[in-house]
Motif scaffolding. Structure first.
Motif, PDB file in Angstrom:
ATOM      1  N   SER A  23       0.829  -1.181  -0.057  1.00 20.92           N
ATOM      2  CA  SER A  23      -0.112   0.155  -0.028  1.00 20.92           C
ATOM      3  C   SER A  23       1.002   1.146   0.177  1.00 20.92           C
ATOM      4  CB  SER A  23      -0.885  -0.007   1.114  1.00 20.92           C
ATOM      5  OG  SER A  23      -0.392  -0.058   2.437  1.00 20.92           O
ATOM      6  N   ALA A  24       2.035   1.186   0.561  1.00 21.56           N
ATOM      7  CA  ALA A  24       2.895   2.284   0.728  1.00 21.56           C
ATOM      8  C   ALA A  24       3.493   2.705  -0.833  1.00 21.56           C
ATOM      9  CB  ALA A  24       4.076   2.215   1.475  1.00 21.56           C
ATOM     10  N   ALA A  25       3.714   1.343  -1.506  1.00 22.96           N
ATOM     11  CA  ALA A  25       4.307   1.351  -2.868  1.00 22.96           C
ATOM     12  C   ALA A  25       3.129   1.927  -3.701  1.00 22.96           C
ATOM     13  CB  ALA A  25       4.779   0.014  -3.141  1.00 22.96           C
ATOM     14  N   MET A  26       1.934   1.804  -3.603  1.00 16.91           N
ATOM     15  CA  MET A  26       1.042   2.174  -4.514  1.00 16.91           C
ATOM     16  C   MET A  26       0.818   3.642  -4.059  1.00 16.91           C
ATOM     17  SD  MET A  26      -0.504  -0.406  -6.188  1.00 16.91           S
ATOM     18  CE  MET A  26      -2.434  -0.134  -6.285  1.00 16.91           C
ATOM     19  N   SER A  27       0.823   3.884  -2.887  1.00 16.68           N
ATOM     20  CA  SER A  27       0.676   5.471  -2.478  1.00 16.68           C
ATOM     21  C   SER A  27       1.925   6.278  -3.326  1.00 16.68           C
ATOM     22  CB  SER A  27       0.601   5.632  -1.145  1.00 16.68           C
ATOM     23  OG  SER A  27      -0.618   5.122  -0.675  1.00 16.68           O
ATOM     24  N   MET A  28       2.954   5.870  -3.172  1.00 18.49           N
ATOM     25  CA  MET A  28       4.286   6.065  -3.836  1.00 18.49           C
ATOM     26  C   MET A  28       4.288   6.525  -5.480  1.00 18.49           C
ATOM     27  SD  MET A  28       8.269   4.624  -4.172  1.00 18.49           S
ATOM     28  CE  MET A  28       7.736   3.253  -4.992  1.00 18.49           C
ATOM     29  N   GLY A  29       3.843   5.571  -5.817  1.00 21.61           N
ATOM     30  CA  GLY A  29       3.480   5.678  -7.396  1.00 21.61           C
ATOM     31  C   GLY A  29       2.498   6.697  -7.829  1.00 21.61           C
ATOM     32  N   GLN A  30       1.399   6.585  -7.075  1.00 16.51           N
ATOM     33  CA  GLN A  30       0.493   7.689  -7.448  1.00 16.51           C
ATOM     34  C   GLN A  30       0.890   9.068  -6.990  1.00 16.51           C
ATOM     35  OE1 GLN A  30      -3.171   7.092  -4.970  1.00 16.51           O
ATOM     36  NE2 GLN A  30      -4.216   8.436  -6.018  1.00 16.51           N
ATOM     37  N   ALA A  31       1.562   8.962  -5.930  1.00 17.09           N
ATOM     38  CA  ALA A  31       2.201  10.637  -5.561  1.00 17.09           C
ATOM     39  C   ALA A  31       3.335  11.020  -6.692  1.00 17.09           C
ATOM     40  CB  ALA A  31       3.097  10.646  -4.360  1.00 17.09           C
ATOM     41  N   ILE A  32       4.079  10.126  -7.337  1.00 13.25           N
ATOM     42  CA  ILE A  32       4.925  10.326  -8.418  1.00 13.25           C
ATOM     43  C   ILE A  32       4.244  10.844  -9.436  1.00 13.25           C
ATOM     44  CG2 ILE A  32       6.685   9.558  -9.853  1.00 13.25           C
ATOM     45  CD1 ILE A  32       7.819   8.012  -7.368  1.00 13.25           C
ATOM     46  N   ALA A  33       3.212  10.031  -9.971  1.00 10.40           N
ATOM     47  CA  ALA A  33       2.257  10.452 -11.250  1.00 10.40           C
ATOM     48  C   ALA A  33       1.723  11.917 -10.842  1.00 10.40           C
ATOM     49  CB  ALA A  33       1.266   9.409 -11.373  1.00 10.40           C
ATOM     50  N   GLN A  34       0.993  12.000  -9.636  1.00  6.16           N
ATOM     51  CA  GLN A  34       0.174  13.351  -9.516  1.00  6.16           C
ATOM     52  C   GLN A  34       1.064  14.619  -9.347  1.00  6.16           C
ATOM     53  OE1 GLN A  34      -2.912  14.042  -9.115  1.00  6.16           O
ATOM     54  NE2 GLN A  34      -3.693  11.396  -9.129  1.00  6.16           N
ATOM     55  N   THR A  35       2.593  14.451  -9.336  1.00  8.45           N
ATOM     56  CA  THR A  35       3.384  15.552  -9.063  1.00  8.45           C
ATOM     57  C   THR A  35       4.022  15.699 -10.461  1.00  8.45           C
ATOM     58  OG1 THR A  35       4.903  14.384  -7.946  1.00  8.45           O
ATOM     59  CG2 THR A  35       3.413  15.682  -6.751  1.00  8.45           C
ATOM     60  N   TRP A  36       3.859  14.818 -11.514  1.00  5.35           N
ATOM     61  CA  TRP A  36       4.552  15.034 -12.833  1.00  5.35           C
ATOM     62  C   TRP A  36       6.032  14.589 -12.700  1.00  5.35           C
ATOM     63  CZ3 TRP A  36       1.138  14.931 -16.462  1.00  5.35           C
ATOM     64  CH2 TRP A  36      -0.090  15.509 -16.387  1.00  5.35           C
ATOM     65  N   PRO A  38       8.858  12.160 -13.354  1.00  2.00           N
ATOM     66  CA  PRO A  38       9.340  11.081 -14.229  1.00  2.00           C
ATOM     67  C   PRO A  38       9.398   9.596 -13.715  1.00  2.00           C
ATOM     68  CG  PRO A  38      11.465  12.044 -13.770  1.00  2.00           C
ATOM     69  CD  PRO A  38      10.293  12.826 -12.892  1.00  2.00           C
ATOM     70  N   LEU A  39       8.900   8.779 -14.666  1.00  3.06           N
ATOM     71  CA  LEU A  39       8.724   7.193 -13.978  1.00  3.06           C
ATOM     72  C   LEU A  39      10.029   6.636 -13.374  1.00  3.06           C
ATOM     73  CD1 LEU A  39       6.824   4.874 -14.435  1.00  3.06           C
ATOM     74  CD2 LEU A  39       7.945   4.453 -16.600  1.00  3.06           C
ATOM     75  N   TRP A  40      11.342   6.827 -14.075  1.00  2.00           N
ATOM     76  CA  TRP A  40      12.484   6.385 -13.292  1.00  2.00           C
ATOM     77  C   TRP A  40      12.642   6.456 -11.903  1.00  2.00           C
ATOM     78  CZ3 TRP A  40      16.047   9.335 -10.751  1.00  2.00           C
ATOM     79  CH2 TRP A  40      15.923  10.340 -10.961  1.00  2.00           C
ATOM     80  N   PRO A  44      14.534   3.980  -7.473  1.00  4.55           N
ATOM     81  CA  PRO A  44      15.122   4.323  -6.231  1.00  4.55           C
ATOM     82  C   PRO A  44      14.278   4.338  -5.005  1.00  4.55           C
ATOM     83  CG  PRO A  44      15.277   6.245  -7.698  1.00  4.55           C
ATOM     84  CD  PRO A  44      14.754   5.109  -8.414  1.00  4.55           C
ATOM     85  N   TYR A  45      13.039   4.977  -5.200  1.00  8.20           N
ATOM     86  CA  TYR A  45      12.223   4.845  -4.054  1.00  8.20           C
ATOM     87  C   TYR A  45      11.706   3.446  -3.671  1.00  8.20           C
ATOM     88  CZ  TYR A  45      11.909   9.988  -4.374  1.00  8.20           C
ATOM     89  OH  TYR A  45      12.422  11.342  -4.598  1.00  8.20           O
ATOM     90  N   GLY A  46      11.485   2.664  -4.666  1.00 12.99           N
ATOM     91  CA  GLY A  46      11.042   1.241  -4.659  1.00 12.99           C
ATOM     92  C   GLY A  46      12.138   0.548  -3.794  1.00 12.99           C
ATOM     93  N   LEU A  47      13.196   0.559  -4.041  1.00 10.23           N
ATOM     94  CA  LEU A  47      14.436   0.191  -3.445  1.00 10.23           C
ATOM     95  C   LEU A  47      14.651   0.324  -1.795  1.00 10.23           C
ATOM     96  CD1 LEU A  47      17.358   0.118  -6.248  1.00 10.23           C
ATOM     97  CD2 LEU A  47      16.098  -1.750  -5.441  1.00 10.23           C
ATOM     98  N   LEU A  48      14.358   1.642  -1.617  1.00  7.30           N
ATOM     99  CA  LEU A  48      14.571   2.293  -0.420  1.00  7.30           C
ATOM    100  C   LEU A  48      13.230   1.452   0.420  1.00  7.30           C
ATOM    101  CD1 LEU A  48      15.192   6.054  -0.750  1.00  7.30           C
ATOM    102  CD2 LEU A  48      16.610   4.229   0.357  1.00  7.30           C
ATOM    103  N   LEU A  49      12.224   1.810  -0.154  1.00  7.45           N
ATOM    104  CA  LEU A  49      11.018   0.826   0.565  1.00  7.45           C
ATOM    105  C   LEU A  49      11.136  -0.613   0.711  1.00  7.45           C
ATOM    106  CD1 LEU A  49       8.064   1.456   1.652  1.00  7.45           C
ATOM    107  CD2 LEU A  49       7.205   0.836  -0.983  1.00  7.45           C
ATOM    108  N   GLY A  50      11.961  -1.286  -0.339  1.00 12.23           N
ATOM    109  CA  GLY A  50      12.255  -2.776  -0.143  1.00 12.23           C
ATOM    110  C   GLY A  50      13.124  -2.816   1.311  1.00 12.23           C
ATOM    111  N   ILE A  79       8.133  -2.159  -6.587  1.00 15.58           N
ATOM    112  CA  ILE A  79       8.145  -1.420  -7.551  1.00 15.58           C
ATOM    113  C   ILE A  79       7.411  -1.818  -8.744  1.00 15.58           C
ATOM    114  CG2 ILE A  79       9.817  -1.008  -9.679  1.00 15.58           C
ATOM    115  CD1 ILE A  79      12.259  -1.265  -7.597  1.00 15.58           C
ATOM    116  N   ALA A  80       6.843  -2.999  -8.949  1.00 18.09           N
ATOM    117  CA  ALA A  80       5.652  -3.387  -9.945  1.00 18.09           C
ATOM    118  C   ALA A  80       4.389  -2.518  -9.559  1.00 18.09           C
ATOM    119  CB  ALA A  80       5.604  -4.868 -10.052  1.00 18.09           C
ATOM    120  N   LEU A  81       4.328  -2.947  -8.351  1.00 17.37           N
ATOM    121  CA  LEU A  81       2.896  -2.094  -7.570  1.00 17.37           C
ATOM    122  C   LEU A  81       2.908  -0.721  -7.676  1.00 17.37           C
ATOM    123  CD1 LEU A  81       2.300  -4.302  -4.318  1.00 17.37           C
ATOM    124  CD2 LEU A  81       1.073  -4.169  -6.487  1.00 17.37           C
ATOM    125  N   ALA A  82       4.338   0.112  -7.396  1.00 19.08           N
ATOM    126  CA  ALA A  82       4.360   1.398  -7.627  1.00 19.08           C
ATOM    127  C   ALA A  82       4.162   1.718  -9.058  1.00 19.08           C
ATOM    128  CB  ALA A  82       5.615   1.751  -7.186  1.00 19.08           C
TER     129      ALA A  82
END
Length: 116
Positions: A23-36, A38-40, A44-50, A79-82
């Motif tokens: 759920s944190a990864a899904m929120s992270m992916g949504q926040a990255i998209a909402q603030t425009w 980039p996908l890459w 790094p955020y996914g690795l930190l969350l891991g 990372i896939a969920l994000a």
């Protein structure tokens, strides 16, 4: 099999990795998209969350801390969920913000708006 791959028991994997960190990864992916952003930046955020997930499984459930394949597998799942949340949020944002340019072409895709 799952325990040797992730370094976690099934309950810890489902509860901690999929539910809490997922759920944190899904929120992270949504926040990255909402603030425009980039996908890459998901990687790094996914690795930190891991890494945080690995530490919590070690600290709370006495799982192995330095389980490299477990870290990589759990990070890849997060990372896939994000990425999934990123695509959904970016699609929603593009269709809502530019309705004269784009229309929805499925859950993850947009296409150019076909005139009325």
């Amino acid at each position: 099999m799952l325990e040797t791959l992730t370094g976690q028991s099934l309950g810890v994997f489902i509860g901690l990795t999929l539910v809490l960190a997922g759920s944190a990864a899904m929120s992270m992916g949504q926040a990255i998209a909402q603030t425009w952003r980039p996908l890459w930046q998901i990687v790094p955020y996914g690795l930190l969350l891991g890494a945080a997930n690995r530490f919590l499984s070690y600290a709370l459930f006495e799982e192995e801390l330095l389980h490299v394949t477990g870290f990589l597998v759990c990070s890849a799942i997060l990372i896939a969920l994000a990425f999934l949340a990123y695509r959904i949020a970016r699609t929603n944002k593009m269709v809502a913000q530019y309705p004269w340019l784009y229309e929805r072409a499925g859950l993850f895709a947009i296409r150019e708006h076909r005139g009325s």
